[in-house]
Scaffold this motif. Structure first.
Motif, PDB file in Angstrom:
ATOM      1  N   THR A  23       0.831  -1.205   0.000  1.00  0.00           N
ATOM      2  CA  THR A  23       0.000   0.000   0.000  1.00  0.00           C
ATOM      3  C   THR A  23       0.867   1.257   0.000  1.00  0.00           C
ATOM      4  O   THR A  23       0.560   2.236  -0.688  1.00  0.00           O
ATOM      5  CB  THR A  23      -0.912   0.009   1.254  1.00  0.00           C
ATOM      6  OG1 THR A  23      -1.609  -1.228   1.295  1.00  0.00           O
ATOM      7  CG2 THR A  23      -1.914   1.141   1.190  1.00  0.00           C
ATOM      8  N   LEU A  52      -2.411  -7.167  -3.681  1.00  0.00           N
ATOM      9  CA  LEU A  52      -3.410  -6.777  -2.678  1.00  0.00           C
ATOM     10  C   LEU A  52      -4.734  -7.488  -2.925  1.00  0.00           C
ATOM     11  O   LEU A  52      -5.425  -7.888  -1.980  1.00  0.00           O
ATOM     12  CB  LEU A  52      -3.619  -5.255  -2.692  1.00  0.00           C
ATOM     13  CG  LEU A  52      -2.514  -4.442  -2.028  1.00  0.00           C
ATOM     14  CD1 LEU A  52      -2.859  -2.962  -2.074  1.00  0.00           C
ATOM     15  CD2 LEU A  52      -2.286  -4.869  -0.580  1.00  0.00           C
ATOM     16  N   LYS A  60      -7.462  -0.854  -0.509  1.00  0.00           N
ATOM     17  CA  LYS A  60      -6.447   0.029   0.111  1.00  0.00           C
ATOM     18  C   LYS A  60      -5.845   0.985  -0.939  1.00  0.00           C
ATOM     19  O   LYS A  60      -5.197   1.959  -0.591  1.00  0.00           O
ATOM     20  CB  LYS A  60      -5.305  -0.799   0.718  1.00  0.00           C
ATOM     21  CG  LYS A  60      -5.701  -1.605   1.946  1.00  0.00           C
ATOM     22  CD  LYS A  60      -5.418  -0.788   3.187  1.00  0.00           C
ATOM     23  CE  LYS A  60      -5.555  -1.482   4.511  1.00  0.00           C
ATOM     24  NZ  LYS A  60      -6.554  -2.488   4.719  1.00  0.00           N
ATOM     25  N   LEU A  61      -6.023   0.684  -2.233  1.00  0.00           N
ATOM     26  CA  LEU A  61      -5.427   1.541  -3.275  1.00  0.00           C
ATOM     27  C   LEU A  61      -6.490   2.451  -3.895  1.00  0.00           C
ATOM     28  O   LEU A  61      -7.683   2.141  -3.874  1.00  0.00           O
ATOM     29  CB  LEU A  61      -4.784   0.682  -4.371  1.00  0.00           C
ATOM     30  CG  LEU A  61      -3.578  -0.159  -3.932  1.00  0.00           C
ATOM     31  CD1 LEU A  61      -3.052  -0.974  -5.099  1.00  0.00           C
ATOM     32  CD2 LEU A  61      -2.456   0.706  -3.357  1.00  0.00           C
TER      33      LEU A  61
END
Ligand code: GRG
Length: 327
Positions: A23, A52, A60-61
């Motif tokens: 991340t 991920l 998270k992105l």
């Protein structure tokens, strides 16, 4: 223990550390490694998003900024996609961009038809593919071409039979494949050729037993795999070798337990991320291929990965049916 392994190496997956490592990767735009890897930025984003997603943490992105970046990298003239803005388009980065867009179910954000035309324009009379307008030929580019066309449902744009004949002409007496005719067998290129044959449904053309034997000879005492005889093990070959064996229904020909131990010993216990070998610095490339191989090995709490496309199975199965051999 060999290759830098020690008794204190981690025995379990440092899940949270890897999520943080991926991340935060690239947050510091002045970081030396980040600056020096501009020429492969698109693939770096593919390695991070896929990693991920396999860990169930894709949210998270920042999806919108990633899609915005890809749109800026598509060349209006050729339709191809580059590693980053103001670079030349290339099949390698076009595939990474298409894989990211498939992951985000966002293929309609770019001009997919002109991507197809770009791939078509790079096929040569002998069936091979240029990687870009500069004319290098390599079996990696054959893989990228059919992977892009399969994911975007445009396979009819190329001469698949000729493409298959070219890839088969890169086969060697040891059952393996190289980058071009008569080039040395190498596990990375074997993945490209086996993956290519899985996408084009031609796995019956392989010398399965001979190739699977060559691949399982890549496992060393440490449990790690190398890419060709007499070379050191490297976490990325856990992916190139094990995915090829999985496509061929022969993943049980190596010791999964020993390989898992080797992969886990390549984790950075401070920063998260995986390195090529125990004790070295981690990077995002080895992190994806470490996590990807653990997924192939059935490691708990990881999504199932597709061995041909190196993307979550749940995404690939909606888009394309690959050929996999029975075990
Ligand atoms: C969708 C996962 C995915 C890939 C796209 C580009 C591509 C298709 C695959 C690349 C396969 C490949 C050639 C991998 C090898 C990479 C590597 C570590 C090469 C290092 O070569 P050497 O000679 O390493 O430095 P060895 O280990 O032989 O000493």
């Amino acid at each position: 223990m060999e290759n830098g392994q020690t008794e204190s190496d981690p025995k379990d997956l440092l899940f949270e550390k890897h999520v943080n490592y991926v991340t935060n990767h690239g947050n510091d735009k002045n970081d030396f490694e980040y600056t020096m890897t501009e020429f492969l930025r698109m693939s770096g984003i593919y390695w991070g998003t896929t990693c991920l997603d396999i860990m169930g943490e894709l949210d998270k992105l920042d999806k919108l900024s990633i899609i915005g970046f890809i749109k800026k990298c598509q060349c209006i003239k050729s339709g191809g996609i580059s590693a980053c803005e103001e670079h030349d388009p290339h099949l390698l980065y076009t595939l990474s961009a298409i894989q990211i867009l498939c992951t985000y179910n966002a293929l309609d954000e770019i001009d997919v038809a002109s991507v197809g035309k770009y791939v078509q324009s790079l096929q040569q009379p002998d069936g091979s593919f240029f990687g870009d307008k500069w004319g290098e030929i390599d079996t990696r580019f054959s893989f990228c071409a059919v992977a892009i066309l399969a994911l975007t449902n445009q396979m009819d744009l190329i001469d698949v039979d000729k493409a298959v004949e070219f890839v088969l002409s890169c086969g060697n007496v040891d059952g393996g494949f190289g980058s071009k005719p008569n080039a040395e067998s190498h596990a990375g290129l074997i993945y490209c050729c086996v993956g290519f044959l899985s996408i084009t449904h031609n796995l019956h053309r392989l010398e399965t037993e001979k190739l699977a034997w060559w691949l399982c000879e890549r496992q060393l005492k440490s449990g790690g795999l190398n890419g060709r005889p007499e070379k050191l093990p490297d976490v990325c070959y856990s992916w190139w070798v094990l995915s090829s064996l999985t496509i061929m229904g022969r993943s049980h020909w190596i010791s999964g337990e020993k390989l898992k131990e080797f992969i886990l010993s390549c984790q950075d216990t401070e920063t998260g991320g995986f390195s090529d070998r125990p004790g070295n610095l981690p990077d995002i490339f080895h992190t994806l291929f470490g996590i990807g191989a653990l997924s192939l090995l059935g490691y708990p709490n990881l999504k199932k990965i597709n061995p041909t496309f190196c993307m979550p199975e749940e995404i690939v199965e909606k888009l394309y049916k690959v050929q996999i051999m029975d075990s």
